[in-house]
Scaffold this motif. Structure first.
Motif, mmCIF file in Angstrom:
data_model
loop_
_atom_site.group_PDB
_atom_site.id
_atom_site.type_symbol
_atom_site.label_atom_id
_atom_site.label_comp_id
_atom_site.label_asym_id
_atom_site.label_seq_id
_atom_site.Cartn_x
_atom_site.Cartn_y
_atom_site.Cartn_z
ATOM 1 N N ARG A 44 12.160 7.587 6.728
ATOM 2 C CA ARG A 44 11.121 6.651 7.146
ATOM 3 C C ARG A 44 11.240 6.478 8.662
ATOM 4 N NH1 ARG A 44 9.342 3.192 2.625
ATOM 5 N NH2 ARG A 44 8.971 1.547 4.144
ATOM 6 N N THR A 84 3.875 8.670 2.646
ATOM 7 C CA THR A 84 3.790 7.214 2.840
ATOM 8 C C THR A 84 3.412 6.867 4.271
ATOM 9 O OG1 THR A 84 5.366 6.541 1.139
ATOM 10 C CG2 THR A 84 5.241 5.144 3.067
ATOM 11 N N VAL A 86 3.032 2.941 5.894
ATOM 12 C CA VAL A 86 3.022 1.537 5.524
ATOM 13 C C VAL A 86 2.871 0.675 6.767
ATOM 14 C CG1 VAL A 86 5.539 1.423 5.458
ATOM 15 C CG2 VAL A 86 4.232 -0.235 4.166
ATOM 16 N N SER B 177 6.321 -2.782 -1.735
ATOM 17 C CA SER B 177 6.334 -2.482 -0.296
ATOM 18 C C SER B 177 6.962 -1.123 0.016
ATOM 19 C CB SER B 177 7.070 -3.585 0.474
ATOM 20 O OG SER B 177 8.446 -3.550 0.173
ATOM 21 N N HIS B 179 8.243 2.967 -0.913
ATOM 22 C CA HIS B 179 7.476 4.114 -1.381
ATOM 23 C C HIS B 179 7.791 4.471 -2.829
ATOM 24 C CE1 HIS B 179 11.158 5.576 0.623
ATOM 25 N NE2 HIS B 179 11.205 6.451 -0.367
ATOM 26 N N THR B 216 2.233 1.495 -4.305
ATOM 27 C CA THR B 216 3.378 1.454 -3.381
ATOM 28 C C THR B 216 2.845 1.280 -1.956
ATOM 29 O OG1 THR B 216 3.303 3.854 -3.310
ATOM 30 C CG2 THR B 216 4.891 2.877 -4.821
ATOM 31 N N ASP B 217 3.744 1.159 -0.993
ATOM 32 C CA ASP B 217 3.400 1.041 0.440
ATOM 33 C C ASP B 217 2.565 -0.203 0.750
ATOM 34 O OD1 ASP B 217 4.482 3.587 0.362
ATOM 35 O OD2 ASP B 217 2.538 4.587 0.428
ATOM 36 N N THR B 223 0.055 -5.854 4.823
ATOM 37 C CA THR B 223 -1.035 -4.974 4.387
ATOM 38 C C THR B 223 -2.131 -5.810 3.725
ATOM 39 O OG1 THR B 223 0.732 -3.405 3.892
ATOM 40 C CG2 THR B 223 -1.483 -2.779 3.236
#
Lengths: 289, 481
Positions: A44, A84, A86, B177, B179, B216-217, B223
């Motif tokens: 990440r 991903t 985020v 939150s 993955h 997810t994410d 968000t």
């Protein structure tokens, strides 16, 4: 999800990607960052948001290929997808009408400074921008910065473009020439640049904000790997920042922590080159492992 | 098998579960406990006295019909055992591995009064693993109610709540939150105690059967916010756990080599740092590691450290030392006894009644040593445990090059950004009714670590279950807010 819709090669080692991420685009504000993960075996990585388009549902990120993961990211093309993305994470920049402000960007740090300068300009500030890079090749977004700045000063370390100087030189000159007139300064770039900007502005007592890009895992306050020492004790860059008062940051601790995984990074880069880079031409094979 | 008399049943010894030997397991991240065979499971099931008024069930936060599923195992009817289990608990392979049965169901078993209790947890795990292999039980969704519920987080509390709500016919969406779903099960608990494949299989099976959507994410608070979720859902369950690590307030905590157990375990478990460089996330391991604290997370950190030291060393043998540094005495250790045993067997060194007062760095900003002080036990404190008091003049230096802080965690405050009227305690936990899980914000329930602070997987599941029942009553109009 998280499909690349545009890719620009800004220099050999600097890439721009526009990626579909409608939920992040809807919320993103200047100063915030995202975490990206390429694939199931990936790491990440925190990246600042360089731009966003709420209508198109896309965000723009700019990165420099400094380690294995960013090198691999550089091989991704339009149509490829991230596993991903985020965000938006961290506190947004506090945009107000301050009067006259300065925005400083160094290297890829110009990218995250751009939306800050734009929003400051939109909020009615007089924006003086100073952008710099090692060489002309590594300088990015000069046009975009010019469009959102009242004054723009360009520097390169080698003098191949603009003025031959470090960004701290024009900063000091402006602060000396216009005493008490600059209300606030934002500076984003390599940690070492931000450290010297902090030292430059300190005698002038101008509030100086830096955006830190420390090592992170989750980016949501869970690991604490990003913690930075400030005058108020240890803070988490991901949830307390990423912006901090430059004068309160313990820069030596920060620089030492950012080098913690250097040997592992070198090992990963070596392995990547051995498995993906042609030894004759230097061409890099595309990324899926 | 012929029916045994009570006396005969009581003569059967408690069956040991096969485990990897300490010398072997410390060299790999494979599961330590290998699980019962059918034969062992049935033999252990024979020990159950099938009490008319079983006490074991009182010790189970989710009220599994323990004697019934054990009887089904005894008679060899595994499909029936799974059905009984899944009526109350949809994650038996997970719970069978990580529940502290010795202080719950097994602590109430009548056999435990004179001898050893029935190994309920081991049989439960066997049932869970059987179902992962054979998929005999189709848990069904109830008739659709048309009500939408948002479940925030995907750890034990959230998963249990989501599954129960979906079975009741509500449309459930989980917002996670990270993955990967699973919460603390995936980022905190190591592979050798709870394999990722088990978590993934149990979650995927339940989500598929019940049409639970897992997003997810999604960092709620960033968000999307609670207020935004509230506008689009009929109810919200908050099961976001306690993910924020605590650091000691001593000098030197920002030196290189000092990290939270959360960071260390997340790198090792979630990101598979032990497989670096095949996986991209690196994890450092020192030659002399000190883990501060003595809870389950501390044991996990210490045992991961030993394994990383073995993987790193050329001859495959553990090289270096791993210490648990704890300010109280062995009697106060909060970790499960089994975990402490495993850690000891594997070679973790325990330094009791020892408290760090400073971490000392070298000229490069890396950890070199830890200054500690010896402690003695004084008067009982608020928790009823004798509180440790520093012994004057007993300070000494302990040479270490890595310090892992496993001092507990508190709820992550991000979720509370734009969260209407959610009241929190001064510890940062959400104020919620213990029975129903109702918070101070209309339409929002909470349960698990976000309410209690760091606790156990099964107590979080119990809270998720109680909240689901109350949410169902509310959504059906049987109970007003």
């Amino acid at each position: 999800m998280y499909r690349i819709v545009e890719k620009q090669v800004l220099s050999d080692v600097t890439k721009l990607m526009v990626v579909e991420a409608p939920q992040i685009a809807r919320k993103a504000r200047a100063g915030q960052f995202i975490i990206v993960l390429m694939h199931d075996k990936g790491e990440r990585i925190p990246l600042t948001i360089a731009d966003y388009d709420r209508d198109a549902g896309t965000i723009t990120m700019i990165f420099q290929e400094v380690g294995k993961s960013t090198m691999q990211m550089g091989t991704m093309e339009v149509g490829d997808e991230f596993k991903t993305i985020v965000g938006p994470l961290g506190h947004p920049t506090e945009i107000e009408s301050y009067g006259k402000v300065m925005c400083v960007g160094g290297g890829v740090g110009i990218a995250p400074v751009y939306p800050i300068a734009r929003e400051l300009k939109e909020a009615g500030n007089y924006v003086i921008s100073v952008i710099g890079a090692r060489t002309k090749e590594l300088l990015l977004w000069e046009d975009k910065m010019r469009a959102v700045s009242d004054e723009l000063i360009v520097t390169t370390d080698d003098g191949s473009h603009g003025r031959k100087a470090l960004v701290t030189v024009p900063i000091k000159e402006i602060l000396e020439a216009q005493p008490g007139q600059i209300a606030k300064i934002w500076a984003i770039g390599p940690a070492i640049m931000m450290k010297f900007v902090a030292a430059t502005t300190k005698p002038f007592n101008v509030p100086t904000v830096v955006s830190l890009n420390t090592i992170m895992v989750d980016g949501t306050g869970m690991c604490g790997g990003c913690r930075v020492l400030t005058e108020e004790g240890a803070k988490f860059v991901c949830v307390d920042g990423p912006e901090f008062d430059a004068q309160t940051v313990d820069w030596n601790s920060l620089l030492s922590r950012m080098a913690f995984y250097r040997s592992e990074e070198a090992e990963a880069v070596e392995r990547w080159r051995n498995t993906h880079q042609c030894k004759l031409t230097g061409a890099v094979a595309k990324g899926a492992e | 098998m012929a029916e045994l008399t009570k006396k005969e049943r009581m003569k059967i010894p408690r069956q040991d579960m096969p485990v990897q030997k300490a010398d072997d397991r410390v060299k790999n991240f494979n599961e330590v406990a290998l699980g019962f065979t059918l034969e062992l499971a049935r033999k252990e099931a024979e020990r159950c006295l099938q009490c008319k008024e079983p006490k074991c069930m009182e010790g189970c936060p989710v009220e599994v019909s323990i004697p019934e599923f054990i009887e089904a195992v005894r008679s060899g009817d595994m499909t029936e055992a799974v059905r009984i289990m899944k009526d109350k608990n949809n994650l038996p392979a997970i719970c069978g591995r990580v529940c502290p049965q010795e202080v719950q169901c097994e602590s109430r078993c009548i056999l435990g009064k004179k001898g050893e209790p029935v190994a309920i947890g081991r049989i439960e795990r066997f049932v869970g693993d059987f179902e992962l292999d054979c998929s005999t039980c189709q848990i069904g969704r109830g008739p659709s109610t048309g009500k939408k519920v948002a479940v925030v987080g995907s750890g034990p509390a959230s998963l249990t709540c989501a599954v129960d709500l979906a079975r009741m016919g509500h449309d459930v969406t989980i917002f996670e939150s990270l993955h990967t779903p699973g919460g603390v099960l995936v980022y905190g608990i190591p592979e050798f105690r709870l394999p990722k494949a088990v978590i993934r299989a149990e979650i995927e099976t339940a989500a598929k059967a019940l049409a639970i959507e897992i997003l997810t994410d999604h960092v709620i608070g960033r968000t999307l916010t609670i207020d935004e979720l509230a506008a689009e859902h009929d109810a919200i369950f908050l099961g976001t756990g306690a993910g924020l690590p605590m650091f000691m307030r001593i000098p030197g905590i920002n030196l290189n080599g000092v990290m939270s157990a959360n960071e260390f375990l997340t790198r090792v478990n979630l990101m598979r740092g032990y497989q670096f460089p095949e996986f991209d996330t690196p994890v450092k391991i020192g030659n002399k590691v000190a883990v501060i604290g003595a809870g389950n997370v501390a044991m996990d950190s210490a045992r991961c450290s030993l394994r990383l030291q073995s993987l790193r060393s050329k001859n495959g043998q553990p090289e270096g030392e791993v210490h648990i540094v704890y300010r109280r005495s062995p009697a106060e250790v909060p970790a499960r006894l089994e975990e402490v045993h495993h850690a000891q067997e594997e070679g973790v060194i325990f330094d009791f009644l020892t408290n760090p007062v400073e971490i000392i760095g070298d000229e490069k900003g890396a950890v070199r040593a830890m200054r500690c002080i010896r402690m003695e036990l004084g008067e009982p404190d608020a928790s009823g445990r004798r509180s440790p008091v520093p012994i004057k003049g007993s300070e000494f230096e302990m040479e270490v090059d890595q310090v892992i802080m496993a001092l507990g965690t508190s709820p992550n405050p991000l979720v509370f950004i734009n969260a209407g009227g959610l009241e929190r305690s001064r510890h940062g936990t959400v104020v919620a009714n213990q029975e129903t899980g109702r918070t101070t914000m209309k339409g929002v329930w909470a349960g698990g670590d976000v309410v209690t602070g760091a606790a156990t997987v099964i107590s979080a599941m119990g809270a998720g279950k109680r909240a689901a029942a109350d949410i169902d009553r509310y959504l059906k109009g049987e109970s007003s807010w």
